[in-house]
Design an enzyme around this catalytic site. Structure first.
Site, PDB file in Angstrom:
ATOM      1  N   TYR A  94     -63.275 -83.526-102.551  1.00 27.89           N
ATOM      2  CA  TYR A  94     -62.168 -84.191-103.258  1.00 27.89           C
ATOM      3  C   TYR A  94     -63.122 -84.974-104.406  1.00 27.89           C
ATOM      4  O   TYR A  94     -63.886 -85.465-104.067  1.00 27.89           O
ATOM      5  CB  TYR A  94     -61.420 -85.021-102.689  1.00 27.89           C
ATOM      6  CG  TYR A  94     -60.290 -85.758-103.231  1.00 27.89           C
ATOM      7  CD1 TYR A  94     -59.143 -84.940-103.731  1.00 27.89           C
ATOM      8  CD2 TYR A  94     -60.189 -86.662-103.725  1.00 27.89           C
ATOM      9  CE1 TYR A  94     -58.110 -85.348-104.448  1.00 27.89           C
ATOM     10  CE2 TYR A  94     -59.131 -87.344-104.415  1.00 27.89           C
ATOM     11  CZ  TYR A  94     -58.136 -86.655-104.929  1.00 27.89           C
ATOM     12  OH  TYR A  94     -57.108 -87.342-105.289  1.00 27.89           O
ATOM     13  N   SER A 190     -64.835 -81.450 -95.855  1.00 26.10           N
ATOM     14  CA  SER A 190     -63.757 -82.121 -96.454  1.00 26.10           C
ATOM     15  C   SER A 190     -62.618 -81.496 -97.064  1.00 26.10           C
ATOM     16  O   SER A 190     -61.918 -80.354 -96.768  1.00 26.10           O
ATOM     17  CB  SER A 190     -64.242 -83.333 -97.282  1.00 26.10           C
ATOM     18  OG  SER A 190     -63.353 -84.191 -97.383  1.00 26.10           O
ATOM     19  N   GLN A 191     -62.259 -81.691 -98.401  1.00 23.25           N
ATOM     20  CA  GLN A 191     -61.387 -80.769 -99.205  1.00 23.25           C
ATOM     21  C   GLN A 191     -61.942 -79.408 -99.094  1.00 23.25           C
ATOM     22  O   GLN A 191     -60.961 -78.444 -98.841  1.00 23.25           O
ATOM     23  CB  GLN A 191     -61.277 -81.205-100.584  1.00 23.25           C
ATOM     24  CG  GLN A 191     -60.369 -80.486-101.528  1.00 23.25           C
ATOM     25  CD  GLN A 191     -60.210 -80.792-103.004  1.00 23.25           C
ATOM     26  OE1 GLN A 191     -59.261 -81.361-103.342  1.00 23.25           O
ATOM     27  NE2 GLN A 191     -61.406 -80.547-103.803  1.00 23.25           N
ATOM     28  N   ASP A 280     -64.601 -90.762 -87.888  1.00 20.02           N
ATOM     29  CA  ASP A 280     -63.912 -90.428 -89.399  1.00 20.02           C
ATOM     30  C   ASP A 280     -62.548 -91.121 -89.737  1.00 20.02           C
ATOM     31  O   ASP A 280     -61.620 -90.741 -89.509  1.00 20.02           O
ATOM     32  CB  ASP A 280     -63.841 -88.883 -89.547  1.00 20.02           C
ATOM     33  CG  ASP A 280     -63.731 -88.338 -90.941  1.00 20.02           C
ATOM     34  OD1 ASP A 280     -63.407 -89.278 -91.807  1.00 20.02           O
ATOM     35  OD2 ASP A 280     -63.925 -87.191 -91.089  1.00 20.02           O
ATOM     36  N   HIS A 315     -67.107 -89.930 -92.011  1.00 23.19           N
ATOM     37  CA  HIS A 315     -66.910 -88.616 -92.636  1.00 23.19           C
ATOM     38  C   HIS A 315     -67.933 -87.716 -93.103  1.00 23.19           C
ATOM     39  O   HIS A 315     -67.866 -86.716 -93.520  1.00 23.19           O
ATOM     40  CB  HIS A 315     -66.039 -88.968 -94.006  1.00 23.19           C
ATOM     41  CG  HIS A 315     -65.169 -87.754 -94.577  1.00 23.19           C
ATOM     42  ND1 HIS A 315     -64.428 -87.146 -93.737  1.00 23.19           N
ATOM     43  CD2 HIS A 315     -65.359 -87.301 -95.927  1.00 23.19           C
ATOM     44  CE1 HIS A 315     -63.988 -85.955 -94.710  1.00 23.19           C
ATOM     45  NE2 HIS A 315     -64.456 -86.384 -95.879  1.00 23.19           N
TER      46      HIS A 315
END
Length: 336
Positions: A94, A190-191, A280, A315
């Site tokens: 992201y 992630s994204q 996370d 994360h």
């Protein structure tokens, strides 16, 4: 940050409480059929990267609405002439974009074709991007960021465009003569991990060639729980929007339900390697396990799947340690 989500033994059995929309498949059938009315028209322009071991191409293809989406394609320079290589299609995190040409060539260094999709409207946070999103206004108010952009309807929501781009990126990668179209691996963090799941789920039954999904601490999974738990990152954009637009909670969740990775994961047919991190607070581990536990459950294929859990990490997940796991995973998959 200490552990704040479920303990591992509960994560392993956790399932989302989401009920998918009755017209989920027909909605995506129609969306992708509309996207395919535009000529993909992929272009691969050789580009100087100042690296002696990698050949690079500046790529563009038609995504949602025929909008031109940028990408990089990297190939090992010592490849056998005429050889067709398995390709890793990589989606980025992201706010990031495809980056500078020499910034990430790791999969090509390992002997794969490496296709990195730029994310429309992003590339403003850390990693450079170059693909605009001409639809960003989408006729509605929104919280700063992209999570509520176009949230008035499923048709105008921002991730409709990005998911279509991710699907068409597979098609664009497959058309390069140096790529084995039957050996496509979808990957991201992630994204990017969420887009890998989305593209894999959308490809199932619609596009052949995807043989693996590598989803590292994925975003865009189990929206209702993520909105309740996440204290950092993009999910709080939705919570902050609803803090002011209190009456829109049900309508927002209804739109997000068409984009939830849990539903798309359930349709995936390719083998998968996930990762989750116990601390996370951006993509809580229970949301990752909701997706992992649903993976392939509605596909009729029962695809093989594995997940690596990093109990003391936030994360960042497994980082370089997880890349080693991925390299072994793909080597074993392709050898088998």
């Amino acid at each position: 940050m200490p552990q704040f989500d479920l303990p591992l033994e509960e994560l392993q059995g956790y399932s989302s409480t989401l009920t998918e929309p009755a017209d989920f498949d027909s909605y995506w059938d129609d969306t992708l059929a509309q996207a395919r009315t535009f000529d993909l028209a992929p272009s691969y322009v050789p580009a100087e990267n100042l690296l002696t071991v990698i050949d690079s191409f500046d790529v563009a293809f038609s995504g949602y609405g025929g909008d031109r989406i940028k990408a990089w394609l990297h190939l090992p320079a010592n490849r056998t002439p005429g050889a067709k290589l398995p390709v890793v299609v990589q989606y980025v995190g992201y706010s990031g974009g495809r980056g500078l040409i020499q910034q990430d060539t790791a999969w090509a260094q390992a002997g794969y074709a490496h296709f990195i999709m730029d994310t429309r409207g992003q590339g403003y946070g850390g990693i450079l991007g170059e693909t605009p999103d001409p639809h960003l206004s989408a006729g509605d108010v929104a919280h700063p960021g992209l999570m509520t952009r176009g949230i008035a309807s499923r048709e105008s929501y921002y991730y409709r465009r990005v998911y279509v781009d991710a699907f068409r990126a597979i098609e664009a990668a497959q058309q390069h003569p140096g790529v084995d179209a039957g050996k496509v691996i979808l990957a991201g963090i992630s994204q990017g991990g969420g887009l890998a799941i989305a593209a894999s789920g959308l490809a199932a039954g619609r596009l052949d060639g995807v043989i693996a999904t590598l989803s590292d601490v994925p975003f865009l999974q189990d929206f209702p729980r993520a909105i309740d738990l996440a204290v950092r990152g993009p999910y709080p954009e939705i919570a902050n929007f609803l803090q002011r637009h209190r009456h829109r909670h049900g309508q927002v969740l209804e739109v997000l339900n068409y984009y939830d990775g849990v539903h798309l994961a359930s349709r995936c047919t390719a083998p998968a390697l996930y990762s989750a991190a116990g601390r996370d607070d951006i993509c809580p581990p229970s949301t990752v396990y909701a997706s992992y536990n649903a993976y392939g459950s509605k596909s009729g294929r029962n695809p093989a799947k594995n997940i690596e859990f990093y109990p003391f990490n936030n994360h960042e997940g497994g980082q370089e340690h997880h890349r080693v796991e991925q390299l072994h995973y793909l080597a074993n998959l392709l050898a088998g």
